[in-house]
Design an enzyme around this catalytic site. Structure first.
Site, PDB file in Angstrom:
ATOM      1  N   PHE A   1       0.822  -1.215   0.000  1.00  0.00           N
ATOM      2  CA  PHE A   1       0.000   0.000   0.000  1.00  0.00           C
ATOM      3  C   PHE A   1       0.852   1.260   0.000  1.00  0.00           C
ATOM      4  O   PHE A   1       0.460   2.297   0.527  1.00  0.00           O
ATOM      5  CB  PHE A   1      -0.982  -0.010   1.183  1.00  0.00           C
TER       6      PHE A   1
ATOM      7  N   ALA B   1       2.591  -2.472 -17.034  1.00  0.00           N
ATOM      8  CA  ALA B   1       3.072  -1.866 -18.275  1.00  0.00           C
ATOM      9  C   ALA B   1       4.568  -2.108 -18.473  1.00  0.00           C
ATOM     10  O   ALA B   1       5.017  -2.418 -19.580  1.00  0.00           O
ATOM     11  CB  ALA B   1       2.776  -0.370 -18.275  1.00  0.00           C
TER      12      ALA B   1
ATOM     13  N   LYS C   1     -10.503  -9.943 -13.171  1.00  0.00           N
ATOM     14  CA  LYS C   1     -10.658 -10.288 -11.755  1.00  0.00           C
ATOM     15  C   LYS C   1      -9.605  -9.576 -10.894  1.00  0.00           C
ATOM     16  O   LYS C   1      -9.936  -8.933  -9.901  1.00  0.00           O
ATOM     17  CB  LYS C   1     -10.541 -11.809 -11.579  1.00  0.00           C
TER      18      LYS C   1
ATOM     19  N   GLN D   1      -7.897  -4.795  -7.481  1.00  0.00           N
ATOM     20  CA  GLN D   1      -7.072  -3.619  -7.197  1.00  0.00           C
ATOM     21  C   GLN D   1      -7.934  -2.388  -6.973  1.00  0.00           C
ATOM     22  O   GLN D   1      -7.663  -1.574  -6.100  1.00  0.00           O
ATOM     23  CB  GLN D   1      -6.106  -3.361  -8.360  1.00  0.00           C
TER      24      GLN D   1
ATOM     25  N   GLY E   1      -2.095   1.967 -15.653  1.00  0.00           N
ATOM     26  CA  GLY E   1      -1.960   1.512 -14.272  1.00  0.00           C
ATOM     27  C   GLY E   1      -3.275   1.649 -13.520  1.00  0.00           C
ATOM     28  O   GLY E   1      -4.044   2.567 -13.775  1.00  0.00           O
TER      29      GLY E   1
ATOM     30  N   GLY F   1      -3.379   0.337  -9.899  1.00  0.00           N
ATOM     31  CA  GLY F   1      -3.188   0.022  -8.486  1.00  0.00           C
ATOM     32  C   GLY F   1      -3.571   1.164  -7.565  1.00  0.00           C
ATOM     33  O   GLY F   1      -3.940   0.948  -6.416  1.00  0.00           O
ATOM     34  N   GLU F   2      -3.428   2.372  -8.040  1.00  0.00           N
ATOM     35  CA  GLU F   2      -3.663   3.528  -7.179  1.00  0.00           C
ATOM     36  C   GLU F   2      -4.907   4.319  -7.580  1.00  0.00           C
ATOM     37  O   GLU F   2      -5.362   5.185  -6.850  1.00  0.00           O
ATOM     38  CB  GLU F   2      -2.412   4.418  -7.173  1.00  0.00           C
TER      39      GLU F   2
HETATM   40 MO1  MOS Z   1       2.671   4.123  -5.212  1.00  0.00          MO
HETATM   41  S1  MOS Z   1       2.487   4.676  -3.223  1.00  0.00           S
HETATM   42  O1  MOS Z   1       3.343   5.542  -5.955  1.00  0.00           O
HETATM   43  O2  MOS Z   1       3.891   2.896  -5.113  1.00  0.00           O
END
Ligand code: MOS
Length: 739
Positions: free
Chosen positions: A239, A510, A634, A639, A703, A705-706
């Site tokens: 995280f 990526a 999935k 994420q 991306g 994840g964030e």
């Molecule tokens: Mo994210 S906290 O920029 O790895």
């Protein structure tokens, strides 16, 4: 059949639910010793007295390491030059070098014993006296300064004339928003196992940046980089944490050196709040000016972030504001404030999570000022291109996200008046916000080995932090080779594998994915060459340009050909490394100054606020996201869910509180520090809007994840305002602010 695009189950899922998947602290090393840290109870100051003689004579103790003996056999480098300012953090380089104390919780001694219990018992026999002053722990006491650069950009950036746009405005918002310090709380604690053989160091470490760990550890001990080998097995959540080997990794290596045996060091939950970095607190003044029709005429975003007395780390809070909405007059400024704490670090969407809380809350305030629907206000300010870089989007389905999210949420039924919607004893609020996160990419490499028997092996020095990369890389390789995913193994977490970037900035799919593709392409080229020159091959002597790779076979247009495994069986294993390098370095989501690359989304939140008690519950969520090509729906959805859940924590729970006398975090436990649990989380409808991006990278992926946490905090704060008519600008939203 294509595997990419299908919801393949995690290849590591079975191992993780059966306990077979090993994490750093699970590893059992022959003859391992246990290291425990003695830390400073206050800061800043210096050590007046440190008496470890009783600890040294305590049962089972093998060594006690302090600044007096720590580096007696080594010549550590004085500092490590960061690749990006503030990137490699200086805290590592203060540990156990002298008697200075910079932050509360700083290690002052490492005790190594035969058992964990013996080491822990000995820590109570250390006499430590510190002298110093009262720490500066908040924005008022800390010293504010202008950083030279903020992640490579100047601190203050302006286009057009904010003053003129502010004059022209027919509606204005001027508000200041605060986000407190937050601490990463993955289930897996930071852990390191260090082993020395002569002057060679092997580290099993909870790191998502193997290359960085090698650099940090080699500099810390003055060793050539090739003498340091770092292994990072499965990571139990990051995280934003675990991007660096923090001071405890150096302490583990010191413990092993002094005990002359392998040493294991696992941080306690309490130490997790004091030793590694954290999300710095920030305050952000937002000014928005608009015409009656909603079009923005002026934006100013003045951000200020916490940093430490020794570091430079300060995330670019204003980045989203500069690029997102169509507006000719924009000015952003950035300051940092030094506090007597450990140096802060990245935490999921370091700029965007707090930055969009300010921007998207202010947009909601502006919508009320204008008596305009908040979605409509955003549509009217949609930017046809990146406003900061003046570049076209490589793709942008934000308008589709608004539309589909709005429909699925049922937004059109919203009565915009605060306190107008009720359900029994609860006031119901609906809020929304825009989400965005840049797509970046770094150079990466991968090795492919096609053996004569058994699965194809792909290796890259990347990390599985739980995001699913080891599944998705298998899918990419299987498709490129034309085999089933079950025939491919993906190996990661070893610094001797081909290089990969930090698993951060939502860039790994990526970056590493294109490297895996490149590796497979070179392997197929090698196989074509082998077939052409192999008299036993049906492809002997043909023009290699005619040979196609399809479904695990090398074939000619007329169908003549053979399975690539036949070629390997006759000619021996094939092993090649593929490299993938983006055209230009991309700090901000831009490719070679041609395209601006960002993922977008729209967050819709429903809250119920108890009319008497002010307790806020999130009861419904719709998030619509456009992320380019989806390799695995999935793991992608997972994420996004994780990001939204962390956004609920940002809005309603997380806050590290420092003691003003000693500088320690007083709520450094799961009892005092609130992260969301299952019963806090409603049904979340996070879905993906189809998007094709021919420009962003070879895989067409952005991306994600964030992205899920971006906008999430504002969506909740906006929903709370709609529910009860009170605007909360200080996170987390607490009962006492609503009564
Ligand atoms: Mo994210 S906290 O920029 O790895």
């Amino acid at each position: 059949m294509q595997s990419v695009g299908t919801p393949l189950n995690r290849t590591d899922g079975r191992g993780k639910v059966t306990g077979k998947a090993l994490y750093t602290a699970d590893l059992v090393q022959q003859g391992v010793t246990h290291a425990v840290l003695v830390t400073s109870h206050s800061a800043p100051g210096r050590i007046r007295e440190l008496d470890v003689s009783e600890a040294e004579n305590s049962p089972g103790v093998l060594a006690v390491v302090t600044h007096l003996n720590a580096f007696k056999d080594h010549k550590p480098e004085p500092v490590l030059e960061p690749a990006v300012p503030g990137y490699i953090l200086p805290d590592n380089f203060q540990v156990l070098r002298d008697d200075q104390i910079w932050f509360a919780g700083q290690p002052v001694a490492v005790i190594v014993a035969d058992t964990l219990e013996h080491a822990q018992a000995a820590t109570t026999r250390v006499r430590l006296e510190l002298e110093g002053r009262t720490p500066r722990v908040d924005g008022q006491a800390g010293v504010t300064y202008t950083p030279d650069t903020v992640l490579g950009d100047p601190p203050d950036i302006s286009r057009g004339s904010f003053e003129q746009g502010w004059q022209e405005a027919e509606a204005r918002v001027d508000s200041t928003y605060r986000v407190p310090s937050e601490h990463h709380n993955p289930i897996e604690l930071y852990a390191t196992i260090a082993t020395w053989e002569g002057n060679r160091l092997t580290l099993h470490d909870t790191t998502r940046w193997l290359e960085g760990s090698v650099k940090i550890l080699s500099a810390a001990f003055g060793l050539p980089q090739e003498n340091v080998h770092v292994l990072s097995p499965f990571i139990g959540g990051a995280f934003g944490s675990k991007a660096f080997s923090w001071v405890h990794a150096i302490c583990a290596a010191l413990a092993a050196w002094h005990a002359k045996r392998p040493a294991k060091l696992v941080l306690t939950r309490e130490q997790m709040f004091h030793i590694p970095g954290f999300r710095p607190f920030c305050d952000q003044r937002m000014r928005l000016g608009a015409r009656r029709d909603g079009r923005l005429t002026a934006i100013a975003h003045d951000g200020r972030n916490q940093t430490s007395s020794t570091g430079q780390f300060t995330p670019p809070l204003e980045m989203t504001t500069r690029m997102l909405y169509a507006c000719p007059n924009v000015r952003t400024t950035h300051r940092a404030v030094r506090t007597d704490t450990q140096t802060p670090t990245w935490m999921r969407a370091p700029a965007e999570a707090p930055g969009t809380f300010a921007l998207e809350s202010a947009m909601d305030e502006l919508a009320y000022e204008l008596r305009m629907d908040p979605v409509e206000l955003r549509i009217r300010n949609y930017a046809e291109k990146d406003q900061e870089q003046n570049l076209p989007w490589s793709s942008n389905e934000l308008l589709t996200c608004y539309k589909q999210g709005q429909t699925r949420f049922g937004w059109d039924l919203r009565d915009p008046r605060p306190r107008s919607m009720t359900d029994g004893h609860s006031l119901v609020g609906w809020g929304m916000a825009t989400a965005t996160y840049p797509t970046v990419r770094s150079p990466a490499s991968a090795r492919i080995r096609i053996p004569q028997e058994g699965p194809v092996v792909i290796q890259s020095a990347t990390h599985e932090i739980g995001s699913g990369i080891s599944t998705v890389m298998v899918q990419i390789a299987a498709d490129a080779l034309g085999v089933e995913p079950g025939e491919v193994n993906f190996e990661f977490g070893d610094s001797t594998f081909p290089q990969a970037p930090v698993t951060g900035a939502s860039q790994s799919t990526a970056s590493v994915g294109t490297a895996v593709q490149a590796a497979v392409a070179s392997a197929l080229q090698r196989l074509r060459d082998l077939a052409r020159t192999d008299p036993a091959s049906p492809l002997h002597g043909v023009d290699p340009g005619q040979i196609e790779a399809r479904q695990g076979r090398l074939i000619l247009p007329n169908g003549r050909g053979e399975d690539f495994r036949e070629i390997v069986r006759r000619n021996g294993p094939v092993e090649v490394v593929g490299h993938a390098t983006p055209g230009e370095p991309m700090a901000r989501g831009e490719i070679g100054n041609q395209w601006s690359t960002h993922a977008f989304g729209a967050q819709f939140a429903e809250v119920r606020v108890d009319a008497d008690l002010g307790v806020v519950r999130v009861t419904r969520w719709v998030g619509a996201f456009a992320v380019g090509r989806v390799l695995n729906p999935k793991t992608a959805r997972s994420q996004l869910l994780g990001g939204i859940i962390m956004g609920i924590g940002l809005a309603l729970g997380e806050e590290g509180i420092r003691d003003r006398r000693w500088g320690r975090v007083v709520n450094s436990s799961f009892e005092g520090y609130l992260v969301p649990v299952n019963s806090d989380i409603p049904e979340i409808d996070a879905f993906l809007v189809p998007e094709q991006d021919p420009h962003v990278n070879e895989l067409g992926v952005k991306g994600l994840g964030e992205l899920g946490i971006s906008g999430a905090g504002a969506a909740i704060a906006n929903a709370v305002f709609h529910a009860i008519g009170k605007r909360v600008r200080d996170l987390p939203i607490r009962v006492e602010q609503l009564l």
